[in-house]
Design a protein around this motif. Structure first.
Motif, PDB file in Angstrom:
ATOM      1  N   GLU A   1       0.828  -1.211   0.000  1.00 43.04           N
ATOM      2  CA  GLU A   1       0.000   0.000   0.000  1.00 43.04           C
ATOM      3  C   GLU A   1       0.858   1.255   0.000  1.00 43.04           C
ATOM      4  O   GLU A   1       0.588   2.204  -0.747  1.00 43.04           O
ATOM      5  CB  GLU A   1      -0.914  -0.011   1.229  1.00 43.04           C
ATOM      6  N   ARG A   2       1.909   1.253   0.810  1.00 49.17           N
ATOM      7  CA  ARG A   2       2.735   2.451   0.957  1.00 49.17           C
ATOM      8  C   ARG A   2       3.554   2.728  -0.296  1.00 49.17           C
ATOM      9  O   ARG A   2       3.667   3.881  -0.735  1.00 49.17           O
ATOM     10  CB  ARG A   2       3.679   2.288   2.162  1.00 49.17           C
ATOM     11  N   VAL A   3       4.112   1.702  -0.910  1.00 51.47           N
ATOM     12  CA  VAL A   3       5.024   1.888  -2.039  1.00 51.47           C
ATOM     13  C   VAL A   3       4.270   2.059  -3.355  1.00 51.47           C
ATOM     14  O   VAL A   3       4.618   2.919  -4.176  1.00 51.47           O
ATOM     15  CB  VAL A   3       6.001   0.699  -2.144  1.00 51.47           C
ATOM     16  N   ALA A   4       3.226   1.260  -3.568  1.00 48.41           N
ATOM     17  CA  ALA A   4       2.587   1.220  -4.887  1.00 48.41           C
ATOM     18  C   ALA A   4       1.236   1.920  -4.945  1.00 48.41           C
ATOM     19  O   ALA A   4       0.971   2.688  -5.870  1.00 48.41           O
ATOM     20  CB  ALA A   4       2.437  -0.234  -5.331  1.00 48.41           C
ATOM     21  N   PHE A   5       0.366   1.644  -3.975  1.00 42.61           N
ATOM     22  CA  PHE A   5      -1.019   2.077  -4.124  1.00 42.61           C
ATOM     23  C   PHE A   5      -1.301   3.473  -3.559  1.00 42.61           C
ATOM     24  O   PHE A   5      -2.259   4.115  -3.992  1.00 42.61           O
ATOM     25  CB  PHE A   5      -1.961   1.068  -3.463  1.00 42.61           C
ATOM     26  N   ARG A   6      -0.511   3.930  -2.618  1.00 44.25           N
ATOM     27  CA  ARG A   6      -0.796   5.248  -2.042  1.00 44.25           C
ATOM     28  C   ARG A   6      -0.663   6.342  -3.102  1.00 44.25           C
ATOM     29  O   ARG A   6      -1.481   7.264  -3.150  1.00 44.25           O
ATOM     30  CB  ARG A   6       0.121   5.528  -0.850  1.00 44.25           C
ATOM     31  N   ALA A   7       0.347   6.227  -3.950  1.00 42.64           N
ATOM     32  CA  ALA A   7       0.532   7.226  -5.003  1.00 42.64           C
ATOM     33  C   ALA A   7      -0.564   7.146  -6.052  1.00 42.64           C
ATOM     34  O   ALA A   7      -0.801   8.125  -6.778  1.00 42.64           O
ATOM     35  CB  ALA A   7       1.894   7.035  -5.667  1.00 42.64           C
ATOM     36  N   MET A   8      -1.254   5.996  -6.144  1.00 41.77           N
ATOM     37  CA  MET A   8      -2.298   5.806  -7.147  1.00 41.77           C
ATOM     38  C   MET A   8      -3.693   6.094  -6.611  1.00 41.77           C
ATOM     39  O   MET A   8      -4.674   5.925  -7.335  1.00 41.77           O
ATOM     40  CB  MET A   8      -2.264   4.351  -7.657  1.00 41.77           C
ATOM     41  N   ARG A   9      -3.768   6.540  -5.368  1.00 40.70           N
ATOM     42  CA  ARG A   9      -5.078   6.764  -4.772  1.00 40.70           C
ATOM     43  C   ARG A   9      -5.839   7.834  -5.552  1.00 40.70           C
ATOM     44  O   ARG A   9      -5.313   8.894  -5.867  1.00 40.70           O
ATOM     45  CB  ARG A   9      -4.938   7.190  -3.306  1.00 40.70           C
ATOM     46  N   GLY A  10      -7.086   7.536  -5.870  1.00 38.05           N
ATOM     47  CA  GLY A  10      -7.883   8.456  -6.664  1.00 38.05           C
ATOM     48  C   GLY A  10      -7.765   8.218  -8.152  1.00 38.05           C
ATOM     49  O   GLY A  10      -8.462   8.872  -8.938  1.00 38.05           O
ATOM     50  N   ALA A  11      -6.886   7.305  -8.563  1.00 39.49           N
ATOM     51  CA  ALA A  11      -6.741   7.006  -9.997  1.00 39.49           C
ATOM     52  C   ALA A  11      -7.937   6.195 -10.476  1.00 39.49           C
ATOM     53  O   ALA A  11      -8.761   5.718  -9.694  1.00 39.49           O
ATOM     54  CB  ALA A  11      -5.443   6.246 -10.235  1.00 39.49           C
ATOM     55  N   SER A  12      -8.017   6.002 -11.783  1.00 39.17           N
ATOM     56  CA  SER A  12      -9.131   5.255 -12.361  1.00 39.17           C
ATOM     57  C   SER A  12      -9.041   3.776 -11.989  1.00 39.17           C
ATOM     58  O   SER A  12      -7.975   3.275 -11.587  1.00 39.17           O
ATOM     59  CB  SER A  12      -9.127   5.392 -13.883  1.00 39.17           C
ATOM     60  N   VAL A  13     -10.169   3.086 -12.141  1.00 39.40           N
ATOM     61  CA  VAL A  13     -10.214   1.657 -11.838  1.00 39.40           C
ATOM     62  C   VAL A  13      -9.218   0.889 -12.697  1.00 39.40           C
ATOM     63  O   VAL A  13      -8.527  -0.024 -12.223  1.00 39.40           O
ATOM     64  CB  VAL A  13     -11.642   1.117 -12.045  1.00 39.40           C
ATOM     65  N   VAL A  14      -9.113   1.265 -13.975  1.00 40.24           N
ATOM     66  CA  VAL A  14      -8.199   0.571 -14.890  1.00 40.24           C
ATOM     67  C   VAL A  14      -6.754   0.746 -14.432  1.00 40.24           C
ATOM     68  O   VAL A  14      -5.971  -0.212 -14.429  1.00 40.24           O
ATOM     69  CB  VAL A  14      -8.383   1.093 -16.329  1.00 40.24           C
TER      70      VAL A  14
END
Length: 295
Positions: free
Chosen positions: A79-92
């Motif tokens: 979550e910290r390395v990959a997904f936190r920066a992508m928060r709010g991005a599109s589902v795809v």
């Protein structure tokens, strides 16, 4: 009748693993709308944690704790390395990210450890059976059922009785409103990933105990079935994920036990056909989520 009861125990054991994995997927999805296809690799990390602990000669309780901790750590780090920066991005974009992480970890497992299964030395007592009247029950399936029930009861208590758990439930209903009320979004999301990692770690321990080995693809098929269970139960519904997990496990075990040998190779197809039939009747799942974006 005895045979049916034995298969019912096996169904509860397998369904419990699917339920825990499906619940981990549903918790993350309900808050950040992410279907984490790298969840299987979190489970695999837990399995390798158990393997490493046994290699170093740690007793079984410490090996179990090591596997669960490794899975929680992997989930939080992911979550910290990959997904936190992508928060709010599109589902795809989120899906592509989760697929990329999954493939990266598979390659690391295959090249950094081994592409072949690694056996895990377990006490002989765990592979035994015991009698209840005329019924022969395995020790590991019994431990699996007990562990699953304790994990689900503990999770229910956590979500209903603790401040962090109530914040996670509120985030599942309206994440933006929760942020407006001053609750730190990063803490809630990290807690959701940690909880999903905990459930994946427990599932990894039970799964490796049943298989007696761990390999780079260990988590792929269980999480695939868990994803099916999540959709069947109602995407974003926590109680639906549990119900879907036990349903898929029961269909898989009973179809294997009672189908003719000529139809056994089609077990997975039969499971999927059953799921499709249920979704035709209840397209929103067995227990639809109160609020969910099904796109």
């Amino acid at each position: 009748m005895d045979y049916v009861i034995q298969q019912a125990v096996n169904a509860l054991s397998l369904g419990g693993i699917y339920a825990m994995l499906a619940l981990g997927l549903a918790i993350v999805f309900s808050i950040v709308r992410l279907i984490n296809f790298a969840h299987g690799e979190i489970m695999t990390v837990g399995g390798y944690g158990v393997f490493a602990a046994t290699v170093f000669g740690l007793p079984i309780p410490l090996a179990v704790a090591t596997g669960i901790f490794a899975a929680v750590f992997a989930a939080v780090a992911m979550e910290r390395v990959a997904f936190r920066a992508m928060r709010g991005a599109s589902v795809v974009s989120l899906l592509i990210t989760s697929f990329a992480i999954s493939e990266i970890l598979k390659v690391l497992f295959q090249n950094g450890i081994s592409a072949r299964p690694k056996p895990i030395a377990l006490p002989a007592s765990l592979s035994g059976t015991y009698q209840i009247g005329e019924i022969t029950v395995g020790v590991i399936p019994t431990i699996s059922v007990g562990t699953t029930l304790l994990a689900l009861l503990g999770l229910s208590h956590f979500l209903r009785r603790t401040e962090t758990g109530m914040a996670m439930r509120a985030a599942a209903e309206d994440f933006e409103m929760l942020r407006l009320l001053g609750v730190r979004a990063d803490r809630v999301v990290a807690a959701a990933f940690a909880l999903s990692g905990l459930l994946a770690g427990i599932a990894a321990v039970v799964w490796t105990a049943q298989r007696g080995s761990v390999d780079p693809l260990m988590g792929f098929y269980p999480v695939l079935k868990a994803f099916i269970a999540t959709v069947l139960g109602g995407l974003g519904s926590l109680s639906g994920a549990i119900l879907g997990g036990f349903f898929v496990g029961a269909v898989e075990v009973f179809s294997q036990a009672f189908l003719p040998d000529s139809l056994s190779p089609y077990r997975d197809a039969i499971v999927l056909t059953t799921v499709i039939a249920v979704l035709l009747v209840r397209p929103d799942g067995l227990v639809p989520a109160a609020k969910v974006d099904r796109s």
